[in-house]
Design an enzyme around this catalytic site. Structure first.
Site, mmCIF file in Angstrom:
data_model
loop_
_atom_site.group_PDB
_atom_site.id
_atom_site.type_symbol
_atom_site.label_atom_id
_atom_site.label_comp_id
_atom_site.label_asym_id
_atom_site.label_seq_id
_atom_site.Cartn_x
_atom_site.Cartn_y
_atom_site.Cartn_z
ATOM 1 N N HIS A 30 0.818 -1.215 0.000
ATOM 2 C CA HIS A 30 0.000 0.000 0.000
ATOM 3 C C HIS A 30 0.854 1.269 0.000
ATOM 4 O O HIS A 30 0.338 2.361 0.220
ATOM 5 C CB HIS A 30 -0.932 0.012 1.216
ATOM 6 C CG HIS A 30 -2.213 0.738 0.988
ATOM 7 N ND1 HIS A 30 -3.261 0.210 0.270
ATOM 8 C CD2 HIS A 30 -2.620 1.961 1.375
ATOM 9 C CE1 HIS A 30 -4.254 1.067 0.238
ATOM 10 N NE2 HIS A 30 -3.894 2.143 0.898
ATOM 11 N N GLU B 4 -12.137 13.003 13.645
ATOM 12 C CA GLU B 4 -11.540 13.271 12.344
ATOM 13 C C GLU B 4 -12.375 14.339 11.648
ATOM 14 O O GLU B 4 -13.387 14.805 12.161
ATOM 15 C CB GLU B 4 -11.480 11.999 11.476
ATOM 16 C CG GLU B 4 -10.352 11.056 11.826
ATOM 17 C CD GLU B 4 -10.054 10.049 10.732
ATOM 18 O OE1 GLU B 4 -10.577 10.228 9.603
ATOM 19 O OE2 GLU B 4 -9.302 9.099 10.993
ATOM 20 N N ASP C 105 -7.307 4.136 9.202
ATOM 21 C CA ASP C 105 -8.664 4.139 8.655
ATOM 22 C C ASP C 105 -8.928 2.917 7.777
ATOM 23 O O ASP C 105 -10.072 2.501 7.616
ATOM 24 C CB ASP C 105 -8.903 5.413 7.837
ATOM 25 C CG ASP C 105 -9.056 6.637 8.722
ATOM 26 O OD1 ASP C 105 -9.583 6.494 9.845
ATOM 27 O OD2 ASP C 105 -8.650 7.737 8.305
#
Length: 567
Positions: free
Chosen positions: A118, A310, A194
């Site tokens: 990633h 957030e 997340d």
């Protein structure tokens, strides 16, 4: 013959054979090292039999495996990786054998550990003049491959000391699997990212942040112990009590000092459900003032604070009604900027907060949430609320991933830019970037939320702004081949450079999270003089030949033809 010599012979065999591999259709170069006896020829069967005999796992030179290991989520690398092979370890000893051979080899070769791939700028692949080997730490990349290391995480309930419950997990395991295993015991890690389909070793090498960081700190602040294979091929256990410098060096160390093969993660009782609330703002000052107030409550009892804070920025009216913000409305009832008193072309800021609870305490949730909301200055008509199981909330981004995959929009280039911005300059950033450079169009979500610096350990390798409160600003862009220039990879990459140049010219001392630099001067600027000196000292101590994580482009391998210390 020593195991190191055995592996050198194996790699010699591999490199010779690799020269005959056809890579047509794959952006991979499979090159030769200048080794002796290069006139020998070995067939695939002999190579793979030798590989299986040496490793507990498997060593592959299959072009499809090399291709997969050479690309990442960013997908924007202009040059192919030079790969010899992909190792899927069957034990921690496989990692030790490979790294030790690279360290002791006369010619040397780079080694990169790859989790879910990633990274966004090729950090998880080798970057060197010499071909390298990728260690595929996570079997999620290929469901047909299982190794003995891919076993369920070991959850220990109440470890018998002040640390309480914990989970021991292989460095290549994904956080989603850690969550599932710990939830079976009514427990869960304290701090998250997340997106849960990331490897444990990968996020701990960077920091690991989400909306819980204001309260629990980043993921690297919730680790009791690590097993690490250093660049010398040494397997060391490290913690606050043992090999302490290596422990803090590896945490946020961008893979420069060792490969994490085991992590002991702190656990806490897992809540059953989440009250998830979003409110909107048209005034940036009110938005940031409320966010900063909420994170100041981190020391309060659970009933007097939110568990997750957030926010995100909406510069494009279309964004509020697509999959990224479907929380707000349905396609039959679209939300309009004008309904909140925002003129077309304006900017909306969304605050996202949660309150964790159990069925036994559900009767108090409404009152506690309402009391906290009364202290905030959001647009009164913009409250959106939902309730869902705790695991569903933590795994929420995966649902968006599945939608994008179904439309062919997931495996596209992702020129992300993640910045830590000092609190004192966040308003200037808003004017210059959100209301300036970005205009009224974006290509993905823009996250923004503050964190408390005292939740970060200054001994760790990661660097943050020199202020007590700083913001994460994450521009999570996707480049699309839609014919729209503003969606192209070139345009979005140039936009990132414009943002960085603006910060530099305006004197906004940002720090990149998931940093990407290409010169020694840039890396020195990123770390600062004192932290850079410490970083270099640790590199000399734990990876003197600079063979690990060369894709970060911080240090050139010692055997590299280039003379400079940085790539």
């Amino acid at each position: 013959m020593s195991s190191s010599n055995d592996l050198e012979l194996l790699l010699l065999t591999l490199v010779i054979f690799a020269g005959s591999i056809s890579t047509v259709g794959f952006p991979v170069e499979v090159g030769h090292l200048d080794l002796d006896h290069d006139d020998h020829e070995y067939d695939l069967d002999r190579l793979m039999v030798f590989g299986r005999g040496f490793f507990d796992g498997s060593l592959s030179v299959d072009p499809a495996d090399l291709h997969r290991a050479s690309v990442d989520f960013g997908g924007g690398q202009a040059t192919p990786a030079k790969l010899m092979a992909v190792l899927r370890p069957g034990s921690v000893n496989d990692v030790v054998k490979l790294v030790k051979a690279a360290y002791e080899s006369r010619r040397g070769f780079p080694v990169s550990a790859r989790g879910h791939g990633h990274s966004t700028n090729g950090q998880a692949r080798p970057y060197s003049s010499a071909p390298g080997i990728v260690i595929e730490m996570s079997n999620y990349n290929n469901k047909n491959v299982m190794t003995t290391m891919m076993k369920p995480p070991n959850v220990v309930i109440d470890g018998g000391d002040h640390r309480g419950s914990y989970v021991d997990v292989w460095g290549g395991e994904l956080w989603i699997e850690v969550l599932k295993a710990s939830m079976e015991h009514g427990l869960a890690p304290k701090s998250w990212t997340d997106y849960l389909y990331l490897s444990v070793g990968g996020t701990l090498s960077n920091g690991g942040i989400s909306g819980q960081a204001f309260n629990h700190g980043p993921q690297i602040a919730n680790v009791h112990e690590l097993d690490v294979v250093t660049g010398k091929g040494e397997l060391l256990t490290c913690s606050e009590e043992q090999n302490t410098d290596l422990f803090h060096g590896v945490l946020g160390g961008l893979g420069q000092f060792g490969i994490i093969t085991r992590a002991r993660i702190a656990l806490e009782p897992a809540p059953q459900r989440v009250r998830w609330v979003r409110v909107l703002y048209s005034n940036f000052h009110d938005f940031t003032k409320d966010q900063e107030y909420l994170i100041s409550l981190h020391g309060k009892p659970n009933s007097e604070r939110f568990d997750y804070v957030e926010g995100f920025v909406i510069v494009d009216e279309g964004l509020i009604n697509n999959w990224r913000s479907s929380f707000f409305s349905s396609p039959r009832n679209p939300i309009k900027f004008t309904s909140f008193g925002v003129n077309n072309g304006g900017v909306i800021y969304s605050l996202e907060i949660t309150r964790n609870y159990d069925e036994s305490t559900s009767h108090a949730v409404d009152q506690e949430v309402e009391a906290l909301l009364k202290k905030l200055n959001y647009i009164p008509s913009s409250v959106f609320t939902t309730d869902l199981p705790y695991m569903d909330f933590l795994d929420r981004v995966h649902k968006a991933e599945l939608k994008l995959r179904s439309k062919g929009l997931w495996e596209v280039p992702h020129p992300w830019l993640n910045l830590f911005v000092p609190k004192s300059r966040i308003a200037d950033f808003d004017i210059g970037v959100f209301k300036g450079i970005l205009g009224n169009k974006t290509s993905g979500p823009i996250l923004i939320y503050p964190m408390n610096k005292n939740k970060w350990d200054h001994r760790d390798s990661v660097v943050t702004p020199d202020e007590e409160v700083f913001y994460l600003v994450a521009l999570l862009k996707s480049a699309l081949d839609s014919g729209d220039e503003t969606q192209s990879l070139e345009y979005l990459s140039n936009q990132n450079r414009r943002i960085l140049n603006f910060c530099d010219e305006a004197g906004i001392k940002v720090k990149q999270y998931l940093p990407h630099h290409s010169t020694e001067e840039e890396w020195k600027g990123h770390f600062g003089e004192i932290n850079w000196e410490r970083f270099v000292k640790r590199k000399v101590e734990y990876d003197p030949r600079r063979i690990l994580a060369t894709g970060q482009r911080i240090f050139a391998p010692q055997f590299d033809s280039r003379a400079s210390s940085s790539l």
